[in-house]
Enzyme design. Structure first.
Site, PDB file in Angstrom:
ATOM      1  N   ASP A 210     -73.832  46.079  60.727  1.00  0.00           N
ATOM      2  CA  ASP A 210     -74.064  47.374  61.720  1.00  0.00           C
ATOM      3  C   ASP A 210     -74.014  48.736  60.862  1.00  0.00           C
ATOM      4  O   ASP A 210     -73.725  49.582  61.133  1.00  0.00           O
ATOM      5  CB  ASP A 210     -72.992  47.584  62.724  1.00  0.00           C
ATOM      6  CG  ASP A 210     -71.538  47.626  62.259  1.00  0.00           C
ATOM      7  OD1 ASP A 210     -71.443  47.321  61.004  1.00  0.00           O
ATOM      8  OD2 ASP A 210     -70.713  48.355  63.059  1.00  0.00           O
ATOM      9  N   ASP A 288     -58.225  43.688  56.113  1.00  0.00           N
ATOM     10  CA  ASP A 288     -58.328  44.915  55.509  1.00  0.00           C
ATOM     11  C   ASP A 288     -56.987  45.452  55.163  1.00  0.00           C
ATOM     12  O   ASP A 288     -56.741  45.938  54.283  1.00  0.00           O
ATOM     13  CB  ASP A 288     -59.412  45.911  56.210  1.00  0.00           C
ATOM     14  CG  ASP A 288     -59.318  45.891  57.559  1.00  0.00           C
ATOM     15  OD1 ASP A 288     -58.697  45.160  58.286  1.00  0.00           O
ATOM     16  OD2 ASP A 288     -60.103  46.730  58.294  1.00  0.00           O
TER      17      ASP A 288
END
Ligand SMILES: *[C@@H]1O[C@H](CO)[C@@H](O)[C@H](O)[C@H]1NC(C)=O
Ligand SMILES: *[C@@H]1O[C@H](CO)[C@@H](O)[C@H](O)[C@H]1NC(C)=O
Length: 444
Positions: A210, A288
């Protein structure tokens, strides 16, 4: 196109020869030795014709390649025109060690069930200067057929690999609502294993399906790659600025880059060496934030730009929704082409950076947040606001419109505890006291 016409040409020659041989043999069976002789001669003639034609085609291909490069350089120069004069003055010989260019830097696109990946792939293909230097690998999880169809429509322009393990992951009860993050962590690990352990690439640029990219996205990663290899205190280069809202960046300085202790992600480059270090302990979820933990980060730093080189168009994502509406949609990627590979980026190496950074930050006059917000002392073009503890960090960040979260003590875009951004047209440093000696990892 040329390559294809060469193939067609050779195929046509081959078929013609076969046809003629067939006709010859079937109509003149009488004198065999003569027939064989003739065929041999014809074969020799055709052989040398093919060789000549192939040589011509190859030389044409070479010319075409050169012209394409010229056209590309020309386009770049044209895009260069709106660039601020100051960048042109900075163009000089890099003092970074040269490496054998071009290094192959694959782009790994992480995909799942979003057919709008087309937007991302179109931009990657539009902006990549070379198909061989920047192969695109799309790794798809989730087995979503409409998305697979979109990816396959690119033919050989992208390599489509699919995550074979679509099994349901055992997720402990209270984490059930985070199931998506478990799938993502598992997919990342597999995809990176394909890039580094199966294909054995030196480094990779990772993007999600995206992301929009800037025209100089590839230029940025090409130029920072030697830096990533030569400075052991670096472990990533990111295209992202977490506080990159238009009002908080200097639009006149698209060439400006920084060091940051916060791992930004969102369009980032990782080396094989670093992945091989992380791979054996890769986490089951929240990869992350795991990277941001001191056990993994080990005081290493990333490079990030003043103006982001990616932005996200995905409102429907695993974590995005509200966060997108409140924050991400105000972050705009850079549109001017900066010829990074022609700039000297050695100022970003730790030994050249730290002293100057500290000197710049702590020589800026100290002001209160209300003075900064109200625009007091406009003659000061760079100012400093001090935070003393976790609470004041949070309060000040909120007042200034910065991201206020901390991961293992590190705020977004922080370097040595300092958050650098623009406010009402001037440079502001949100900084700890000058006696700062390290992050307090309990601040979360
Ligand atoms: C076949 O070809 C050979 C060599 O060219 C020639 O000497 C011979 O007379 C030919 N035979 C017939 C039957 O045509
Ligand atoms: C770290 O922060 C916590 C909570 O704010 C505080 O209690 C502690 O004293 C700090 N530790 C150091 C070494 O400053």
């Amino acid at each position: 196109m040329r390559r294809r016409s060469l193939t067609y040409f050779l195929l046509a020659v081959f078929l013609t020869w076969n046809g003629m041989t067939y006709i010859f043999l079937s109509t003149r069976p009488a004198n065999k030795s003569r027939a064989v002789e003739k065929i041999q001669k014809r074969l020799n003639d055709l052989n040398s014709m093919i060789k000549k034609q192939a040589a011509i085609q190859i030389s044409l291909l070479g010319h075409l390649g050169e012209l394409k490069q010229q056209q590309f350089d020309y386009r770049r120069r044209q895009i260069d025109i709106p660039i601020v004069e100051s960048i042109k003055q900075q163009i000089q010989k890099s003092t970074l060690p040269r490496h054998d260019l071009p290094v192959v830097l694959p782009v790994l696109v992480i995909a799942c069930n979003r057919p709008a990946i087309k937007r991302c792939l179109d931009q990657l293909i539009e902006h990549r200067p070379s198909e061989t230097q920047f192969p695109i690998i799309v790794s798809q999880d989730c087995g979503h057929a409409p998305t697979a169809k979109v990816i396959q429509s690119y033919g050989t322009k992208v390599k489509h690999i699919t995550h074979p393990d679509l099994s349901t992951i055992e997720v402990p009860g209270k984490l059930r609502k985070f199931r998506g993050y478990f799938n993502i962590a598992r997919h990342y690990r597999w995809a990176l294993e394909q890039v580094f352990m199966v294909e054995k690439h030196k480094a990779v640029i990772i993007v999600e399906d995206d992301l929009d990219i800037s025209p100089d996205f590839f230029e940025y990663f090409s130029a920072t790659f030697p830096l990533l290899l030569s400075d052991p205190t670096l472990w990533c280069v990111s295209a992202w600025n977490d506080n990159g809202k238009t009002s908080m960046v200097d639009a006149d300085k698209p060439q400006l880059l920084y060091r940051t202790d916060f791992f930004p992600g969102l369009g980032w480059m990782l080396t094989r060496e670093t992945f091989l270090e992380l791979q054996p302990k890769w986490p089951k979820t929240f990869w992350d934030d795991w990277m941001r933990h001191p056990d993994q980060r080990r005081d290493r730093t990333c490079i990030r730009p003043e103006i982001p080189r990616t932005s996200t168009f995905g409102r429907i994502g695993i974590s995005k929704g509200q966060f997108f509406d409140k924050h991400l949609k105000y972050i705009k990627k850079n549109e001017k082409f900066v010829p990074f590979t022609k700039l000297d980026l050695s100022y970003l190496k730790k030994e050249n950076y730290d002293e100057k950074f500290v000197q710049t930050v702590y020589s800026a006059p100290l002001m209160s947040v209300s003075q900064v917000v109200s625009g007091a002392r406009p003659e000061e073009t760079a100012v400093r606001i001090q935070y003393d503890d976790k609470m004041s960090y949070k309060v000040l960040s909120k007042k200034l419109g910065l991201m206020d979260d901390l991961k293992s003590g590190v705020g977004r875009v922080s370097y040595r505890g300092v958050i650098t951004f623009m406010y009402n047209g001037r440079r502001v440093y949100l900084a700890p006291p000058a006696t700062w000696s390290g992050y307090n990892t309990s601040w979360n």
